[in-house]
Design a protein around this motif. Structure first.
Motif, PDB file in Angstrom:
ATOM      1  N   GLY B 319      -6.167  18.448   6.823  1.00 22.63           N
ATOM      2  CA  GLY B 319      -5.831  16.452   6.763  1.00 22.63           C
ATOM      3  C   GLY B 319      -4.393  15.585   6.838  1.00 22.63           C
ATOM      4  N   ILE B 320      -3.525  16.653   5.847  1.00 21.02           N
ATOM      5  CA  ILE B 320      -2.454  16.532   5.997  1.00 21.02           C
ATOM      6  C   ILE B 320      -1.706  15.806   7.343  1.00 21.02           C
ATOM      7  N   LEU B 321      -1.853  16.803   8.224  1.00 20.29           N
ATOM      8  CA  LEU B 321      -1.867  16.207   8.959  1.00 20.29           C
ATOM      9  C   LEU B 321      -1.919  15.419  10.111  1.00 20.29           C
ATOM     10  N   ALA B 322      -3.397  14.686   9.956  1.00 21.02           N
ATOM     11  CA  ALA B 322      -4.205  13.294  10.587  1.00 21.02           C
ATOM     12  C   ALA B 322      -3.458  12.751  10.053  1.00 21.02           C
ATOM     13  N   LEU B 323      -3.935  12.819   8.519  1.00 18.23           N
ATOM     14  CA  LEU B 323      -2.882  11.734   7.768  1.00 18.23           C
ATOM     15  C   LEU B 323      -1.030  11.137   8.708  1.00 18.23           C
ATOM     16  N   ILE B 324      -0.616  12.151   8.566  1.00 15.68           N
ATOM     17  CA  ILE B 324       1.308  11.670   9.368  1.00 15.68           C
ATOM     18  C   ILE B 324       0.452  10.990  10.784  1.00 15.68           C
ATOM     19  N   GLY B 325      -0.169  12.296  11.347  1.00 17.59           N
ATOM     20  CA  GLY B 325      -0.177  11.481  12.879  1.00 17.59           C
ATOM     21  C   GLY B 325      -0.672   9.852  12.860  1.00 17.59           C
ATOM     22  N   GLY B 326      -1.781   9.522  12.066  1.00 16.72           N
ATOM     23  CA  GLY B 326      -2.591   8.264  12.315  1.00 16.72           C
ATOM     24  C   GLY B 326      -1.867   7.647  11.733  1.00 16.72           C
ATOM     25  N   GLY B 327      -1.089   7.775  10.251  1.00 17.05           N
ATOM     26  CA  GLY B 327      -0.120   6.948  10.016  1.00 17.05           C
ATOM     27  C   GLY B 327       0.532   6.070  11.187  1.00 17.05           C
ATOM     28  N   VAL B 328       1.444   7.675  11.465  1.00 16.41           N
ATOM     29  CA  VAL B 328       2.859   6.893  12.637  1.00 16.41           C
ATOM     30  C   VAL B 328       1.818   5.643  13.481  1.00 16.41           C
ATOM     31  N   GLY B 329       1.137   6.747  13.964  1.00 19.33           N
ATOM     32  CA  GLY B 329      -0.327   6.050  15.353  1.00 19.33           C
ATOM     33  C   GLY B 329      -0.341   4.757  14.853  1.00 19.33           C
ATOM     34  N   VAL B 330      -0.616   4.417  13.707  1.00 21.52           N
ATOM     35  CA  VAL B 330      -1.022   2.754  13.185  1.00 21.52           C
ATOM     36  C   VAL B 330       0.312   1.984  13.161  1.00 21.52           C
ATOM     37  N   VAL B 331       1.136   2.675  12.460  1.00 31.17           N
ATOM     38  CA  VAL B 331       2.060   1.684  12.236  1.00 31.17           C
ATOM     39  C   VAL B 331       3.441   1.434  13.433  1.00 31.17           C
ATOM     40  N   LEU B 332       3.262   2.629  14.434  1.00 31.01           N
ATOM     41  CA  LEU B 332       3.265   2.127  15.542  1.00 31.01           C
ATOM     42  C   LEU B 332       2.328   1.246  16.990  1.00 31.01           C
ATOM     43  N   THR B 333       1.435   1.088  16.694  1.00 31.08           N
ATOM     44  CA  THR B 333       0.680   0.439  17.167  1.00 31.08           C
ATOM     45  C   THR B 333       0.540  -0.859  16.419  1.00 31.08           C
ATOM     46  N   THR B 334       1.187  -1.119  15.668  1.00 29.47           N
ATOM     47  CA  THR B 334       1.119  -2.776  15.010  1.00 29.47           C
ATOM     48  C   THR B 334       2.222  -2.480  15.575  1.00 29.47           C
ATOM     49  N   PHE B 335       3.021  -2.367  15.467  1.00 32.27           N
ATOM     50  CA  PHE B 335       4.697  -3.265  15.698  1.00 32.27           C
ATOM     51  C   PHE B 335       4.554  -3.212  17.243  1.00 32.27           C
ATOM     52  N   VAL B 336       4.004  -2.443  18.516  1.00 33.48           N
ATOM     53  CA  VAL B 336       4.133  -2.567  19.498  1.00 33.48           C
ATOM     54  C   VAL B 336       3.334  -3.889  19.972  1.00 33.48           C
ATOM     55  N   VAL B 337       2.757  -3.983  18.970  1.00 37.11           N
ATOM     56  CA  VAL B 337       1.434  -4.922  19.088  1.00 37.11           C
ATOM     57  C   VAL B 337       2.315  -6.590  18.784  1.00 37.11           C
ATOM     58  N   ILE B 338       2.540  -6.662  17.250  1.00 35.65           N
ATOM     59  CA  ILE B 338       3.528  -7.571  16.676  1.00 35.65           C
ATOM     60  C   ILE B 338       4.936  -8.127  17.673  1.00 35.65           C
ATOM     61  N   LEU B 339       5.796  -7.091  18.346  1.00 38.94           N
ATOM     62  CA  LEU B 339       5.890  -6.969  19.797  1.00 38.94           C
ATOM     63  C   LEU B 339       6.039  -7.764  20.636  1.00 38.94           C
ATOM     64  N   PHE B 340       5.394  -6.878  21.124  1.00 37.06           N
ATOM     65  CA  PHE B 340       4.567  -7.874  22.899  1.00 37.06           C
ATOM     66  C   PHE B 340       3.910  -8.484  22.474  1.00 37.06           C
ATOM     67  N   ARG B 341       3.003  -9.341  21.713  1.00 40.42           N
ATOM     68  CA  ARG B 341       2.177  -9.689  21.897  1.00 40.42           C
ATOM     69  C   ARG B 341       1.799 -11.286  22.941  1.00 40.42           C
ATOM     70  N   THR B 342       3.351 -11.208  23.273  1.00 39.78           N
ATOM     71  CA  THR B 342       3.438 -11.568  24.260  1.00 39.78           C
ATOM     72  C   THR B 342       2.703 -11.026  25.715  1.00 39.78           C
TER      73      THR B 342
END
Lengths: 224, 397
Positions: B319-342
């Motif tokens: 669970g801890i590993l899933a939350l770490i990986g999942g957390g990094v995944g969602v933060v990265l995805t949010t940034f990528v979508v914001i930065l590369f929206r256009t």
């Protein structure tokens, strides 16, 4: 008191191949005894030890601890008994490699939380480290210790919960002669000072002299 | 020493297993969030555009449906025309409450007489309009006069100037509409009067004149009488008025919806494959790790750990590993979508509006939950098997 009542233990390797590790053994161990079990490899010594603590289920027969059949209890109660009454010193390196020496010693406290607060646990661990002569090693990891030092830490861990019985499975088999002597002396000292029942399995027949009673096993049976 | 600390120490002590699980959880959560963000962003965008248009039916020249949708959604300049007498014919259809004509125009591309290049321009009839005028009344308390306009969210006056120049004609930007994530954000709205004035002066002011065919309109927005089924009205318009196609609001942007469905399917396939592979990989890695730790877990059992303790301990690590990986995944995805929206919008040819914070949080939590569930599911079998093993057997070579 530990009683093995006509115990047998079979290991089923394949359908055709069954190893009879223990054959109808009956044995009583009284409180405060230092029993040394000797015998050749494959004689069933380790299995007897595992049976005493409920680490393996007998194929037939009963294991009684103070009159209670160990295998009539739930896993939770068995585990509780193990944490309260038994301690183990194994032949193999049994310290948790990701924990420091100090953390390894206090590890049994996790399973016996009702009787400890963290200060008392630390104090007890410190005393045990002093007793085994490794006070300065409290923050190091097991890989940084020699085999003899690791075994001393295992003995300290075994004493953490003030056990009634210590089951030691070939605790000196990987050690040189001098360290072997030191470890056996440590067991003798613990038996004398802490009044703990000790059952020690060894293939070195000379060590039988250290116990208050000696048992010899061969082919899954007690022969002497 | 406590349960959590033991799990954390085991995580740091088994770096290979930890990295693999973190990476898998990152992929699963990131992909799930990306799929959800892009598709929900596109869907929200379409819904906002339909709301902004405020019409029950849009009547366009027959065969120009896709051009109109592209113009509204992607700001692709469109030159489409139909005779303005259709307005009267549509108005006579039973159930039609209001009909308002519009002209679809565009500014010139890279011309010195236009300060904005290839901008989609919409001219409306203030006498009948029911979309821009009510908004103007509410926002600035007045109507647009000659030479005035409102713009989408991304329409602005060039730096150092006071007006926007179209065909050499100076237009005063009065206000900006709320974002929709579509072409409407790059669209300028003004009245018929302003459009005709631009067309009249453009031969002398612009490098190329603005041509508006005589007695022509591009589209007609229809609002139906309350209580009347817009579908019935659309069918009636189709029957009675020749040369036009009535597009009902719910059916607008059908081609984009089909594209979204296609994208959803491919994303779900990629997500499904990634999920399946991650599950297998995590399961294998956990089996390997649990096998390597058989002795260690057997020792814990000998020291007094129950089967449940060992099971919970292994699942907690997962669970801890899933939350770490999942957390990094969602933060990265949010940034990528914001930065590369256009870039994403361009490459997918879909409109997009970033979700509200609340919606984003819900999607992030859903992504994390998927990662947690996946890792727990994959780790469950090996964890269960090892925890229910005879401790003596676990400690044997």
């Amino acid at each position: 008191m530990i009683v093995l009542d006509n115990i047998t233990k079979d290991y089923v390797l394949t359908k055709e191949s069954i190893v009879k590790a223990v054959k109808g053994v009956s044995l009583e161990i009284q409180r405060g005894e230092f029993v040394v079990v000797t015998g050749r490899s494959g004689s069933g010594k380790t299995t007897i030890l595992n049976l005493m603590a409920g680490l393996t289920r007998p194929t037939s027969g009963r294991v009684l601890l103070d009159g209670v059949d160990l295998w009539s209890l739930s896993d939770k109660k068995q585990s509780w008994l193990r944490s309260q009454k038994f301690s183990f010193v194994f032949q193999f390196p049994s310290l948790i490699p990701t924990l420091t020496v100090m953390e390894n010693i206090v590890l049994p406290v996790i399973f016996n939380k009702d009787h400890w607060n963290s200060d008392a646990a630390s104090q007890r661990a410190g005393e045990l480290l002093k007793m085994v002569g490794l006070e300065e090693k409290r923050t190091v990891y097991p890989r940084q210790l020699s085999a003899g030092q690791q075994q001393r830490i295992v003995i300290a861990r075994a004493l953490m919960n003030h056990p009634e019985v210590i089951l030691a499975d070939e605790p000196t088999s990987d050690l040189d002669e001098q360290t072997e002597g030191e470890i056996v002396d440590l067991f003798t000292q613990i038996h004398r000072e802490e009044h703990v029942t000790i059952v020690m399995v060894t293939h070195t027949s000379q060590l039988a002299a250290y116990g208050t009673r000696s048992i010899t096993m061969a082919m899954g049976e007690i022969v002497n | 020493m406590n349960f959590t600390r033991l799990a954390l120490r085991s995580i740091t002590g088994n770096s290979f297993r930890s990295w693999v699980v973190v990476l898998c959880a990152m992929l699963v959560a990131g992909l799930a969030l990306a799929t959800s963000l892009i598709l929900r962003g596109a869907e929200n965008s379409l819904r906002l555009t339909i709301d902004r248009l405020g019409a029950d039916i849009i009547v366009v020249p027959q065969g120009a449906e896709t051009k109109v949708e592209s113009a509204l959604l992607m700001s692709t300049p469109a030159s489409i025309w139909m005779p303005d007498n259709v307005v009267g014919e549509i108005a006579s259809v039973p159930g039609v409450a209001v009909v308002s004509p519009q002209l679809y125009l565009s500014s010139l591309e890279n011309a010195s007489c236009c300060s904005v290049s290839s901008m989609f321009l919409v001219a409306y009839d203030p006498a009948t309009d029911f979309t821009i005028e009510p908004w103007l009344e509410k926002k600035i308390g007045s109507r647009l006069s000659l030479g005035e306009a409102v713009g989408g969210m991304h329409v602005f006056v060039p730096l150092g100037e006071e007006n926007i120049k179209i065909y050499g004609y100076l237009i005063s930007l009065k206000a900006n509409l709320e974002p929709t994530g579509t072409g409407l954000d790059q669209t300028m709205f003004f009245t018929f009067e302003t459009a005709r004035d631009i067309a009249r002066l453009s031969p002398t002011l612009a490098v190329k004149p603005l041509e508006i065919p005589l007695n022509s309109i591009s589209a007609a927005l229809v609002r139906v009488t309350p209580g009347v089924d817009p579908h019935e009205v659309a069918l009636e318009i189709f029957r009675k008025v020749s040369g036009v196609t009535p597009l009902e609001s719910p059916n607008l942007f059908l081609s984009y919806r089909k594209q979204m469905t296609g994208l959803l399917h491919s994303n779900l396939i990629v997500l499904g494959i990634t999920w399946g592979l991650s599950l297998v990989l995590i399961g294998l890695v956990f089996s390997m790790a649990a096998n390597e730790r058989r002795r260690e877990l057997g020792v814990l059992r000998a020291l007094g750990a129950t089967r449940d303790f060992v099971l919970r301990s292994l699942l907690m690590e997962a669970g801890i590993l899933a939350l770490i990986g999942g957390g990094v995944g969602v933060v990265l995805t949010t940034f990528v979508v914001i930065l590369f929206r256009t870039r994403i919008i361009q490459s997918l040819s879909l409109p997009f509006i970033f979700p509200s914070i609340l919606s984003l949080l819900v999607q992030v939590v859903a992504g994390l939950a998927l990662a947690l569930l996946s890792v727990a599911l994959a780790a469950l079998v090996p964890a269960y098997r090892i925890s229910y093993q005879d401790p003596a057997n676990a400690m044997r070579e």
